[in-house]
Design an enzyme around this catalytic site. Structure first.
Site, PDB file in Angstrom:
ATOM      1  N   TYR A   1       3.614   9.255 -10.740  1.00  0.00           N
ATOM      2  CA  TYR A   1       2.926   8.604  -9.907  1.00  0.00           C
ATOM      3  C   TYR A   1       1.981   7.709 -11.270  1.00  0.00           C
ATOM      4  CZ  TYR A   1      -0.780   8.208  -6.875  1.00  0.00           C
ATOM      5  OH  TYR A   1      -1.565   7.101  -5.779  1.00  0.00           O
TER       6      TYR A   1
ATOM      7  N   ASN B   1       1.029  -1.636  -0.195  1.00  0.00           N
ATOM      8  CA  ASN B   1      -0.091  -0.033   0.241  1.00  0.00           C
ATOM      9  C   ASN B   1       0.946   1.132  -0.036  1.00  0.00           C
ATOM     10  OD1 ASN B   1      -2.282   1.637   1.077  1.00  0.00           O
ATOM     11  ND2 ASN B   1      -1.664   2.255   2.993  1.00  0.00           N
TER      12      ASN B   1
END
Length: 261
Positions: free
Chosen positions: A170, A105
């Site tokens: 990203y 995560n």
């Protein structure tokens, strides 16, 4: 959860479906990772609370788990560094037992247009958001193979599916996570290990706190369900994959209010 008979008072008790299993959630001291850790702990999992910076948040979460009777440990690691990924998984195994659930995560963003983005900003995001998924998976998979069971869940993003202005680093990292997931799922299926990616849309966490209100309103207007997601909603999907998703692997699961279909 199923109901089991309480051997002391004859009262129905909740059977925790992850009792005895050990889970690592990278970046679990805050945001979506914290919600995921809480969801797995509620099912009885032994929890490795991981943080990179800000030990106080990890301490608070671990104390909450201890009060509920979970086995818990606190572990610091910079998962952008391969050696620290391996050290993290080794330390968890020594303290809590073999890791059977890995939720990759941990993530950061360094938003900037590609014309202004530095090589360091590119490398930092790729290292934390993509390379850590590879190294943590490598460190966790052999014990899972030996035990014939494992759950690897990678938190990707809607941005990895659509791209976004100013987020080339990203988007590339999260798209890589999705492709990595599909490939590794094919390799590990025969060992009883499922590998899936969850692709959240815009979730109301502290990562969004710095977004100007006008930008938030513009994004919300493009979401068919008309609101941002909650971290708990992502966590419930992770819990489902761990507890009930036995025949789901190699999937990219969208949880975005209908923004991308």
């Amino acid at each position: 959860m199923r109901l089991a008979q309480d051997t002391l008072g004859g009262k129905p008790a909740v059977e925790k479906r992850l009792q005895g299993k050990v889970a690592v959630v990278t970046g679990s001291s805050r945001g979506i990772g914290k919600a995921i850790a809480k969801a797995l702990a509620a099912e009885g999992a032994g929890m490795a609370v991981h943080y990179c910076r800000g030990r106080e948040h990890a301490d608070e979460l671990a104390a909450e788990f201890e009060r509920r009777g979970n086995r818990v440990g606190i572990f610091q690691a910079d998962v952008s560094r391969p050696e620290e990924c391996h050290r993290l998984l080794e330390q968890v195994a020594k303290q809590l037992g073999p890791v059977e659930i890995l939720v990759n995560n941990a993530g950061i963003n360094r938003d900037r247009s590609i014309r202004k983005m530095s090589a360091a900003e590119w490398d930092e995001v790729i290292g934390t958001n993509l390379n850590s998924v590879f190294h943590c998976t490598k460190a966790a998979m052999e014990p899972m193979i030996a035990r014939g069971w494992g759950r690897i869940i990678n938190i990707a993003s809607i941005i990895g599916q659509t791209g976004a202005f100013g987020q080339a680093n990203y988007a590339a990292a999260k798209a890589g996570v999705i492709a990595f997931t599909k490939s590794v799922a094919q390799e590990l299926a025969k060992y009883g290990i499922t590998v899936n990616a969850i692709c959240p849309g815009f979730v109301d966490t502290d990562m969004m706190a710095s977004m100007p209100q006008a930008a938030k309103d513009a994004v919300r207007s493009r979401i068919p369900l008309g609101r941002f997601g909650e971290a708990d909603e992502v966590a419930r999907l992770v819990r489902f994959l761990c507890c009930e998703g036995d025949w789901i692997t190699g999937a990219q699961l969208n949880i975005n209010g209908g923004q991308f279909m």
